[in-house]
Design a protein around this motif. Structure first.
Motif, PDB file in Angstrom:
ATOM      1  N   ASN A 148      -0.475   1.572  -3.233  1.00 11.26           N
ATOM      2  CA  ASN A 148      -2.063   1.320  -2.788  1.00 11.26           C
ATOM      3  C   ASN A 148      -1.786   1.694  -1.592  1.00 11.26           C
ATOM      4  N   ILE A 149      -0.668   1.702  -0.490  1.00 10.96           N
ATOM      5  CA  ILE A 149       0.323   2.574   0.937  1.00 10.96           C
ATOM      6  C   ILE A 149       0.166   3.768   0.796  1.00 10.96           C
ATOM      7  N   ASN A 150       1.244   4.359  -0.083  1.00 12.61           N
ATOM      8  CA  ASN A 150       1.461   5.675   0.076  1.00 12.61           C
ATOM      9  C   ASN A 150       2.967   5.855  -1.350  1.00 12.61           C
ATOM     10  N   GLY A 151       2.905   6.748  -1.206  1.00 12.66           N
ATOM     11  CA  GLY A 151       3.982   7.844  -2.667  1.00 12.66           C
ATOM     12  C   GLY A 151       5.233   7.512  -2.543  1.00 12.66           C
ATOM     13  N   ILE A 200      -8.728   1.846  -1.125  1.00 15.32           N
ATOM     14  CA  ILE A 200      -9.649   1.664  -1.432  1.00 15.32           C
ATOM     15  C   ILE A 200     -10.241   2.302  -2.722  1.00 15.32           C
ATOM     16  N   ARG A 201      -9.276   2.811  -3.706  1.00 12.12           N
ATOM     17  CA  ARG A 201      -9.402   3.253  -4.597  1.00 12.12           C
ATOM     18  C   ARG A 201      -8.845   2.269  -5.578  1.00 12.12           C
ATOM     19  N   ALA A 202      -7.619   0.915  -4.817  1.00 12.47           N
ATOM     20  CA  ALA A 202      -6.911   0.122  -5.838  1.00 12.47           C
ATOM     21  C   ALA A 202      -8.098  -0.637  -5.855  1.00 12.47           C
ATOM     22  N   TYR A 203      -9.055  -0.835  -4.453  1.00 14.22           N
ATOM     23  CA  TYR A 203      -9.646  -1.490  -4.599  1.00 14.22           C
ATOM     24  C   TYR A 203     -10.910  -1.799  -5.949  1.00 14.22           C
ATOM     25  N   CYS A 204     -11.688  -0.656  -5.563  1.00 19.50           N
ATOM     26  CA  CYS A 204     -12.434   0.192  -6.658  1.00 19.50           C
ATOM     27  C   CYS A 204     -12.000  -0.095  -8.163  1.00 19.50           C
ATOM     28  N   GLN A 205     -10.581  -0.193  -8.172  1.00 19.89           N
ATOM     29  CA  GLN A 205      -9.890   0.027  -9.641  1.00 19.89           C
ATOM     30  C   GLN A 205     -10.306  -1.371 -10.181  1.00 19.89           C
ATOM     31  N   ALA A 206      -9.870  -1.894  -9.421  1.00 22.97           N
ATOM     32  CA  ALA A 206     -10.079  -3.957  -9.581  1.00 22.97           C
ATOM     33  C   ALA A 206     -11.022  -4.363  -9.846  1.00 22.97           C
ATOM     34  N   GLY A 235      -2.965 -10.944 -20.993  1.00 20.19           N
ATOM     35  CA  GLY A 235      -1.841 -10.775 -19.812  1.00 20.19           C
ATOM     36  C   GLY A 235      -1.660  -9.930 -18.809  1.00 20.19           C
ATOM     37  N   ARG A 236      -0.925 -10.054 -18.377  1.00 18.21           N
ATOM     38  CA  ARG A 236      -0.698  -9.899 -17.124  1.00 18.21           C
ATOM     39  C   ARG A 236      -0.689  -8.204 -16.965  1.00 18.21           C
ATOM     40  N   MET A 237      -2.055  -7.757 -16.163  1.00 21.76           N
ATOM     41  CA  MET A 237      -2.297  -6.619 -15.960  1.00 21.76           C
ATOM     42  C   MET A 237      -2.395  -5.409 -14.924  1.00 21.76           C
ATOM     43  N   VAL A 238      -1.295  -6.089 -13.568  1.00 19.39           N
ATOM     44  CA  VAL A 238      -0.886  -5.972 -12.801  1.00 19.39           C
ATOM     45  C   VAL A 238       0.663  -5.554 -11.836  1.00 19.39           C
ATOM     46  N   GLY A 239       0.470  -5.265 -11.337  1.00 23.79           N
ATOM     47  CA  GLY A 239       1.826  -4.211 -10.845  1.00 23.79           C
ATOM     48  C   GLY A 239       1.989  -4.973  -9.812  1.00 23.79           C
ATOM     49  N   GLN A 240       2.949  -4.653  -8.937  1.00 15.93           N
ATOM     50  CA  GLN A 240       2.929  -5.190  -7.061  1.00 15.93           C
ATOM     51  C   GLN A 240       3.078  -3.609  -6.574  1.00 15.93           C
ATOM     52  N   PHE A 241       1.513  -3.477  -6.610  1.00 15.85           N
ATOM     53  CA  PHE A 241       1.064  -2.383  -5.619  1.00 15.85           C
ATOM     54  C   PHE A 241       1.587  -2.452  -4.398  1.00 15.85           C
ATOM     55  N   ALA A 242       1.746  -3.121  -3.753  1.00 15.37           N
ATOM     56  CA  ALA A 242       1.467  -3.744  -1.845  1.00 15.37           C
ATOM     57  C   ALA A 242       2.957  -4.355  -2.078  1.00 15.37           C
TER      58      ALA A 242
END
Length: 84
Positions: A46-49, A65-71, A17-24
């Protein structure tokens, strides 16, 4: 669709299934106003809170950077399930 691929390709298919969302999120307005307070827009996790305060709305490159590592970790885990 997986059934069509399984019978057409004569190979087993794993449904993912789609395991991601729109994080940016691009925004049309760089700022948002709430009760007379103007802060930078929320641009995605991925950008701010998303909390409406100055500290949360600061752009944070560490989030990307954290998002890249998690991906990368997620892709490695999925590759570990590949029987080939």
């Amino acid at each position: 669709m997986s059934v069509v691929l399984m019978f057409g390709g004569q190979m087993p298919i794993i449904d993912v299934g789609r395991m991601v969302g729109q994080f940016a999120k691009p925004r049309s307005d760089p700022f948002e106003d709430k009760d007379g307070v103007k802060l930078p827009s929320y641009k995605g996790d991925n950008i701010n809170g998303d909390a409406f305060n100055e500290k949360s709305r600061v752009l944070d490159p560490g989030r990307m950077i954290r998002a890249y590592c998690q991906a990368a970790a997620t892709l490695s885990l999925l590759r570990a399930f590949d029987p080939d």
